[in-house]
Design an enzyme around this catalytic site. Sequence first.
Site, PDB file in Angstrom:
ATOM      1  N   ASP B 381     -27.015  21.771  30.181  1.00  0.00           N
ATOM      2  CA  ASP B 381     -27.933  22.898  30.246  1.00  0.00           C
ATOM      3  C   ASP B 381     -29.219  22.362  30.864  1.00  0.00           C
ATOM      4  O   ASP B 381     -29.413  21.155  30.947  1.00  0.00           O
ATOM      5  CB  ASP B 381     -28.162  23.376  28.803  1.00  0.00           C
ATOM      6  CG  ASP B 381     -29.158  24.490  28.736  1.00  0.00           C
ATOM      7  OD1 ASP B 381     -29.091  25.361  29.607  1.00  0.00           O
ATOM      8  OD2 ASP B 381     -29.987  24.487  27.819  1.00  0.00           O
ATOM      9  N   GLU B 459     -43.446  33.553  26.671  1.00  0.00           N
ATOM     10  CA  GLU B 459     -44.457  34.495  26.193  1.00  0.00           C
ATOM     11  C   GLU B 459     -45.592  33.755  25.505  1.00  0.00           C
ATOM     12  O   GLU B 459     -46.762  34.044  25.716  1.00  0.00           O
ATOM     13  CB  GLU B 459     -43.825  35.491  25.214  1.00  0.00           C
ATOM     14  CG  GLU B 459     -42.971  36.524  25.918  1.00  0.00           C
ATOM     15  CD  GLU B 459     -42.478  37.600  24.977  1.00  0.00           C
ATOM     16  OE1 GLU B 459     -42.613  37.410  23.747  1.00  0.00           O
ATOM     17  OE2 GLU B 459     -41.972  38.626  25.461  1.00  0.00           O
ATOM     18  N   PHE B 500     -36.420  43.082  26.219  1.00  0.00           N
ATOM     19  CA  PHE B 500     -35.815  42.219  27.221  1.00  0.00           C
ATOM     20  C   PHE B 500     -34.315  42.130  26.965  1.00  0.00           C
ATOM     21  O   PHE B 500     -33.886  41.941  25.831  1.00  0.00           O
ATOM     22  CB  PHE B 500     -36.411  40.812  27.124  1.00  0.00           C
ATOM     23  CG  PHE B 500     -35.784  39.823  28.057  1.00  0.00           C
ATOM     24  CD1 PHE B 500     -36.267  39.665  29.348  1.00  0.00           C
ATOM     25  CD2 PHE B 500     -34.707  39.056  27.658  1.00  0.00           C
ATOM     26  CE1 PHE B 500     -35.695  38.766  30.209  1.00  0.00           C
ATOM     27  CE2 PHE B 500     -34.125  38.149  28.524  1.00  0.00           C
ATOM     28  CZ  PHE B 500     -34.621  38.013  29.803  1.00  0.00           C
ATOM     29  N   LYS B 524     -43.295  42.578  32.589  1.00  0.00           N
ATOM     30  CA  LYS B 524     -43.162  41.238  33.165  1.00  0.00           C
ATOM     31  C   LYS B 524     -41.670  40.934  33.251  1.00  0.00           C
ATOM     32  O   LYS B 524     -40.866  41.476  32.483  1.00  0.00           O
ATOM     33  CB  LYS B 524     -43.890  40.206  32.309  1.00  0.00           C
ATOM     34  CG  LYS B 524     -43.246  39.902  30.979  1.00  0.00           C
ATOM     35  CD  LYS B 524     -43.943  38.716  30.351  1.00  0.00           C
ATOM     36  CE  LYS B 524     -43.169  38.124  29.196  1.00  0.00           C
ATOM     37  NZ  LYS B 524     -42.813  39.034  28.124  1.00  0.00           N
ATOM     38  N   ARG B 556     -41.104  27.748  36.438  1.00  0.00           N
ATOM     39  CA  ARG B 556     -40.493  29.034  36.104  1.00  0.00           C
ATOM     40  C   ARG B 556     -41.496  30.113  36.474  1.00  0.00           C
ATOM     41  O   ARG B 556     -42.686  29.975  36.207  1.00  0.00           O
ATOM     42  CB  ARG B 556     -40.219  29.125  34.605  1.00  0.00           C
ATOM     43  CG  ARG B 556     -39.251  28.109  34.104  1.00  0.00           C
ATOM     44  CD  ARG B 556     -39.432  27.911  32.623  1.00  0.00           C
ATOM     45  NE  ARG B 556     -38.897  29.000  31.838  1.00  0.00           N
ATOM     46  CZ  ARG B 556     -37.661  29.030  31.388  1.00  0.00           C
ATOM     47  NH1 ARG B 556     -36.840  28.036  31.647  1.00  0.00           N
ATOM     48  NH2 ARG B 556     -37.228  30.040  30.666  1.00  0.00           N
ATOM     49  N   THR B 636     -27.141  26.530  34.256  1.00  0.00           N
ATOM     50  CA  THR B 636     -28.387  27.056  33.745  1.00  0.00           C
ATOM     51  C   THR B 636     -28.482  28.551  33.976  1.00  0.00           C
ATOM     52  O   THR B 636     -27.869  29.092  34.890  1.00  0.00           O
ATOM     53  CB  THR B 636     -29.591  26.342  34.400  1.00  0.00           C
ATOM     54  OG1 THR B 636     -30.767  27.005  34.015  1.00  0.00           O
ATOM     55  CG2 THR B 636     -29.469  26.341  35.910  1.00  0.00           C
ATOM     56  N   GLY B 637     -29.229  29.174  33.123  1.00  0.00           N
ATOM     57  CA  GLY B 637     -29.466  30.601  33.297  1.00  0.00           C
ATOM     58  C   GLY B 637     -30.621  30.838  34.244  1.00  0.00           C
ATOM     59  O   GLY B 637     -30.922  31.961  34.609  1.00  0.00           O
ATOM     60  N   ASN B 755     -27.354  29.718  23.515  1.00  0.00           N
ATOM     61  CA  ASN B 755     -26.488  30.106  24.623  1.00  0.00           C
ATOM     62  C   ASN B 755     -25.554  28.982  25.062  1.00  0.00           C
ATOM     63  O   ASN B 755     -24.681  29.175  25.881  1.00  0.00           O
ATOM     64  CB  ASN B 755     -27.318  30.610  25.806  1.00  0.00           C
ATOM     65  CG  ASN B 755     -28.289  29.554  26.276  1.00  0.00           C
ATOM     66  OD1 ASN B 755     -28.535  28.582  25.577  1.00  0.00           O
ATOM     67  ND2 ASN B 755     -28.829  29.735  27.457  1.00  0.00           N
TER      68      ASN B 755
END
Lengths: 311, 1105
Positions: B381, B459, B500, B524, B556, B636-637, B755
Amino acid sequence: MFVVCDCLLQVITICFAVGTIFIPIGLFSLQVSQSVLEIVDRYDVECVPPSFRSNKLEYIKDSSIPKNCSRYLQVNKHMKAPIYIYYQLDNYYQNHRRYVKSRSDKQLLYGLKYNYTGSCSPEDANNGLPIVPCGLIAWSLFNDTYSFFHGADALKVNRKNIAWESDRNHKFGKHVYPFNFQNGSLIGGALLDPAIPLSDQEDLIVWMRTAALPSFHKLYGRIEEDLHADEILEVKILNNYNTYSFGGRKKLVLSTSSWLGGHNNFIGIAYISIGSSFIFIALVFMLLHVKNPRPYGDTTNISWTWTGISS
Amino acid sequence: MKRYIYINHDDLAQDLYCDNRISNRKYTLWNFLPKNLWEQFSRFMNQYFLLIACLQLWSLITPVNPASTWGPLIFIFAVSATKEAWDDYNRYLSDKKANEKEVWVVRQGVKKLIQSQDIHVGNIVWLRENDEVPCDLVLLGTADPQGICYVETAALDGETDLKTRVIPSASMGIDFELLHKIKGVIECPSPDKDIRRFDANLRLFPPFLDNDMCPLTIKNTLLQSCYLRNTEWACGVAVYTGNETKLGMSRGIAEPKLTAVDAMIDKLTGAIFVFQIVVVIVLGIAGNIWKNTEAKKQWYVEYPNESPWYELLIIPLRFELLCSIMIPISIKVSLDLVKSLYAKFIDWDDQMVDLETRIRSHATNTAISEDLGQVEYILTDKTGTLTENKMIFKRCCIRGTFYGNENGDALSDAELLNAVSTGSTDVIQFLKVMAICNTVVPIQSNTGVISYKAQSQDEEALVRAAASLHMVFVNKNGNVLEINFNGLLLRYEVLDILEFTSDRKRMSVVVKCCLSGKIYLLSKGADEAILPLARSGQQTRTFSEAVEQYAQLGLRTLCLASRELDDDEYREWSLMFKEANSKLVDREWRVAEVCQRLEHDFEILGVAAIEDRLQDGVPETISTLRKAGINFWMLTGDKQNTAIQIALSCNFVSPEPKGQLLLLSGKTEDEVCRSLERVLLTMRITNTEPKDVAFVVDGWALEIALKHYRKAFTELAILSRTAICCRVTPSQKAQLVELLKSCDYRTLAIGDGGNDVRMIQQADIGVGISGREGLQAARAADYSIGKFRFLTRLILVHGRYSYNRTAFLSQYSFYKSLLICFIQIFFSFISGVSGTSLFNSVSLMAYNVFYTSIPVLVSVLDKDLSENTVMQHPQILFYCQAGRLLNPSTFAGWFGRALFHAIVVFVITIHSFVFEKSEMEEVSMVALSGCIWLQAFVVALETNSFTILQHLAIWGNLVAFYAINLIVSAIPSSEMHTIMFRLCRQPLYWTTIILITMAGMGPVLALKYFRYTYRSSKINILQQAERLGGPILSLGNIESQSRSLEKDISPLSISQPKNRNPVYEPLLSDSPSATRRSIGPGTPFDFFQSQTRLSSTYMRNSKDN
C-alpha cells in the site's frame, strides 16, 4: 595473491591425523587377530555314514541309527589355555521373526507361576499343559555333544560358566524346572533334565541368546590346558541335530581369545583401508589446491546475476 | 423465521433467546477430548500414524512393542492438544473479559450497571461516548436532538470513517426520562451475518402512541463491536445478543495458511510414502517367496503346512510396520516447536522496535515464518505504509497564485500571510472552505488549546493549516460552527453534509452564514471530481496545471470550491435530499444522485497540496529487497501521478534511462486491450535488456483487464518486476494478490489501513503496519511491524533463517528416520526376510523422540551467515526464494546420505560382531550407537555457527544416550540388561564405533569440503569471506554509487501518452528529444525539485551502504 584457507588446512590436518592414527591401529588389530589361533572342523557331512550320504534326512530322523562319529583335529600351533570350544551353525536363522519372538522371558524367570505364554506359540502348551521352557528357541535346543580325547585320555572340558552370569542370575529362574518339555509329537532338539533348574541349564541359556546373524558360534565349553603343536585331538561327536533338512552346516571350533575377541581380520583391514583412504583424500586435496588454487572468500567476483546464481 | 422482541419487558424473552455471553471457544470442558481427537485425526499424517499404531496391536505382525509407536503418538497428540487447550483457554479469558465488562442497562425501569453477559434481548442498553457496543442494538435515543449518533465500524467492516446512525422516527423526541419506561415490540428477522441489511419493524406501545409500524433499517442499529463516537450518549434495545449478533454470525474461522516449505515437506512425505509402499511390496513378496521355499525347510521355525489366507499378508504388513518409521513421527512436533520459536525470535527482536511508538514487531501467525524467506512479490500500500501518513499542508494555489513554491511551505510564505492579513477575498474564502468543509470536531482543553479530532488525516491537515493562517475553527456547537478569524467570531450553521464516498470522491457541506443568512455550498474533493463541475466561464487550466505540478512532487491534492445557493433552490433540494435519505432501497445511489443536483457550477477556489512524508528508510528498504530479487507492486487508492512520484522517490521505479514506465490505460475494453498488447510487446522486447521496466495501471483499466484479458494481464504480471496500480479498490487489491498467487508466486502484502485488510488476508503473508490508520491491518495480518523498513529484517534475517533452519530440520528428520529404517531393511536380508526388527522397542522409540530430536532442535540457533553479511548481500535470499535448500534434489542428497550411512553402520557392525559376538541385543546396540554417533557428527558438520547451547545439545545428547542406556541396562527385567555394560567394557565396541564414525563421516566431510571450495555456492563464498574477517566489499555498493551519479546527470521526465496515437510511447522517455516530442499533445513536466530530492535520496542511500 590468495590466502591459504584455514579450512583447507583443517581438512588436510584432519585427514592426515585420522590416516596416521588409523593405519597403526589397523595393523595392530590385524596382528592381534592373527595371533588368535583357531581350529575349525566341519563335521555335518563327514559324520553321516557313506550309505546315507544321499539321504541325510533319513539318517538324522531315524533315531535307531547310532549318531556316533569321531573326528580328529590336528593342532598346528601351540594353543594357550583357555581354549574355547564353540559349535558353529551356518544358514541357521535364529533371527527369524517367528523364531526370535517365540519365547517368554517372564516364564523363564518365574516358571509356571507365569501363565501367559501366548508369545511362545506354537510351542506354548502340550496336552493342555504349559511347557517350561516354552517357545521355539528352547524347543529347538542344539543337542550335538562333543567329548575330547587326547589319545586315550579324556580331555577335561569345563562346561560351567559358559553362559552370561547376568542371565543365570536374573533371566533364568533358580527355582524353575523344565516341565512338560519335549513331550509333544514333534521332538525338536535336546531334552532337559527336569531336576536341574533353568538357571543351571547353561546350554539352554547360551542357546537362548539368539544370534543376530545366520552364521554363529555358541560356546560349548572351555579346555583349560594348553594344546601343543602337532598334537592330534580326537573328538567324539553325537551328531543328533538336524541341519540337513535346510542345508545348514555344523562346525566345531576351537579357538583362543584376545582382547579384541576371536579371530576376525575385518577390523584390522577396515582400519587400514579407511586410514589410507583418508590419507589419499588429503593428498588429493593438496594436489587440487596446488594445481588449482582457489581465491578464498573473494566476494569481489561474485556476480549477482540471476543466471549466475541459478547456474 | 422472525423474532419478536418486547422492549424493556423484563419477564418476557429471557429464555427465548440466548443471553449476551460471547463465546469464541472451540471446545468446552466436556467435548474437548473427543472434538480435539477428531480434529487431529482428520489430518492424513495422523491417520497414517494411527493406522500403524493399531496394526502394531496385532502381536503376530508387530516387530516391536506397540509402545514404541503409541508412546510418541500419544506424546505428539498430547502436545498438540495442550497447545489447542492453551489457545482455547486464552480465548476463554478474552471472552470472559468482554462478557464481564460492565454496561448500563435498564432493569425494572432503573438504569443499572450489569455485566455485559447478562444483557437479554429486549433490554435497553445505555452507551456513552467511546463505549464499545456490547450487542446488536436498535437505536432508541441519542444525546443529539436530531436523533443522530456517530459510530466507528472499523472492527466490523474495516472502514475507518465515522458513520451516522439515526433513531427511528417513532422514538423521535422522546424524553430522556421516558426512555427508561419505553415499551414496544420489534419484529425482526432471525440472526444473520449481513451487516448491511436489517429489515425490521418497530411499534411502540401506549403511552408512546403511534400505532403505526415504523420501518427499521441498518441505519437505525448499533452493531456489536462498533464504537460510539462524537455523541454524548445513546441508548438502544438489544435485538441480537451473544454469538447471534451480526459480528458473531459472520465470524469465520480463518483458513490456516500453508507455507511453501510445508507443501514441499508434504510432497516429500508423499514420495517417501510411495517409496515405503514399494519397499513393503518388494520385501513382502520376497518374504513370502523365501517363506515358501526356504522357511518351510527350517524345521525349527515350525511353519504350519496349512495356513489361513491372510497369512500371505502377514509378512508385507510386518514390513509396513518396520518401515513405518521412515516417515518420522516427530517431524510435526519438531516443526511446530521451532516455528513457534521463530515467531518468538521476531517478537523478541530489539532491532524491530519502533522507537517512537515503542511498538514491537509481532508474529501473530506462528506457522509461516519460512514463507518470509521465500517471498517473491511484495504488494504494498502507499499511504501509511511507504509514507508516514502524517499529512502536512504544504502548498496551495489560490485563483492562479501559487503559494509555497519558493520555500516549499505555504504556511511560511510571506505572500500568503500578507494576503491573509490584507483580507484578500479569494484567500479568505479558500481558508473558510478549509476550515468548514469537513467533519472535524474541535476539542478545547481546559488550557484553551484546541485539538482536532478527525477521521480523515487530510481534513485534519487542512483545518490545522487554516488555524495557523488565523482562520481558527474554534467550536462546534451542535450544528453551529464557530470560526475565529483574526479575532472575529464567525458562525455558520451546517444545514447538510454531503458525505464523502469513494465513488463521489468529494464531500460537501451546506452552511448558512449566521450573520448574513446566506447559504453556501462548500466542496472539496479530487480534481477530477471537482474541476469538471466548475461554472461555465471559469478557467480551470491553472488549477489542473497546479494539480499536475503538485502531483509531480508527490503531494496529495484537493480542489476546493464553493457556490452560493438561493434559498429556494436549497429548500427544494433539501426536500429531495431528505427523501433520498429515507429511502429503503438503493439509498446510497439515490443520495449520490441528489447530491449531484446540488454540486454543479462551482466557483473553483483553489488547490491545496498536502504532503505525506516518506517513512524513514523506505528507499533503502525497497532497494535492498529489490536486490534480494523481490518484485514490488504498489497498490494505492491514490492518483497516478502521486503514485509515480512516490514510487520514484522511494526507489520503487528507477528514473531514466535505467527505468521505463509503461502505461496501461483505457476506458473501454478496446482501449485497454490495445494498451495491454502494446505494453506486453514492449515488455517482451525489453525483458532481455537490463532495464527496470514497470507498468502503471489504474483501477478502471485494471477492472477491464482482469475481467476480459486476464490471460494477457497475467503474462504481463509475470514479465513485470514492478507495477504501480493506482486508484484501486480494496477488492481489486485482493484480486491482484490472487492473480499473483495463481501464478505460483509467494506474495507478501503489506498495508496499514482497513482497505488493505482483504489483500493482507488474501496474500501468503500479510504484514500490517501498526500505523495511524488504526490497528485493523495489523490485527488481520500475520505479522505486524511498526515501520516499513523493518520489512528488510523480517525477510532477510528472520525469513531467511527460518527457511534455512526448517529446510535442515525437516530433511534431517527424514535422514535419521531413513537411516534406521534402511538398517532394518538390510537386517531383514540376513534374517530370512521375515521382518525381524534389529532394534528393540525402547531404542526405536527413544531414537526418534529423544536421541535425535534434541540436537537438531538447537539448529534453530544456527546462522549460516551473520545478519550483517545477509543485509549487505541481500541477493543471497535467492537461495531461499528458489527453494534451493529444500527440494527434491537436496532431499535426494539426504536420502543418499542415509543410505550410505546405513550401509556403513550395517556392514561394519555385522562384520565386527561376528560368530560368538553376534548376539542380537549386542549387535542391535552397536548399530544403534553407530547411528547416534553418526547423527551427532552430521548435526555438528551441518551447523555453521556454534554456541555453547549447540555443543551442549549435540555432545550432551551423546552422553545422555550412554547414560540412558546404561541405566536401562542396569534394570534386571529389561531386555537389554547388562548389554551396555558389557559393550562398554569391550575394546572391540569402541574400535567399531570409531570405525563407523570415520567411515561414515569421511566421505561426507570430503564432499562438503570439495563443494565448499571448488563448487562453492554464493553462501559458501560469503561464509569464507566472513571467516577471513574484515569488511566485505561487494559490487552492490559500487554499483549504487555509480548509479546515483548517473541519476544526477540523467534527464528526468515523465510524459503521459494522453490522446496519443497508438504507437508505444514511454512514460519515462529515453532522451531529451523524447521529452521535446512529448511536449505537444501531452503534458510535459519539469520537476527540478523532485530531481534534486531524488538524487539526495540516492546519495543518502549510497552513504548508508
